[in-house]
Design a protein around this motif. Structure first.
Motif: not given
Length: 104
Positions: A48-55, A84-98
């Motif tokens: 699995d290739y997982l995107a992880c965000t570091l600050w 958001y891909y339209d004013e009222e339409k969106y999809f939700q996705y998870p982000e891994i915050v390190v």
């Protein structure tokens, strides 16, 4: 409540740092994590290739000390984001915050 993620994997590419408009440093790394079981069809372990965000400091240290292929352990949390891909339409996705990274 508990929101905790622990992963061990290898960096799929060299970390890069970007700076947000308000001056914060951020890096999104791709962590390649091998699944603990073999694929029935191929007999190989899938990845699995997982995107992880570091600050800030985590982003700087990872950029300085890690390159593609380096094994790391991360502890972090899942965060829900909306695209958001339209004013009222969106999809939700998870982000891994390190929150912590260990260079192995």
């Amino acid at each position: 409540m508990l929101n905790q993620v622990i992963l061990l994997g290898r960096l799929a590419k060299d970390p890069e740092i970007t700076v947000t408009p308000n001056g914060k440093k951020v890096s999104t790394i791709t962590l390649a994590v091998t699944k603990p079981f073999k694929n029935k069809e191929t007999g190989n372990y899938d990845v699995d290739y997982l995107a992880c965000t570091l600050w800030e400091g985590l982003a700087e240290r990872t950029h300085e000390f890690c390159k593609k292929g380096k094994q790391v352990g991360i502890k972090g949390r899942l965060q829900a984001n909306k695209f958001y891909y339209d004013e009222e339409k969106y999809f939700q996705y998870p982000e891994i915050v390190v929150e912590k990274i260990t260079f192995i």
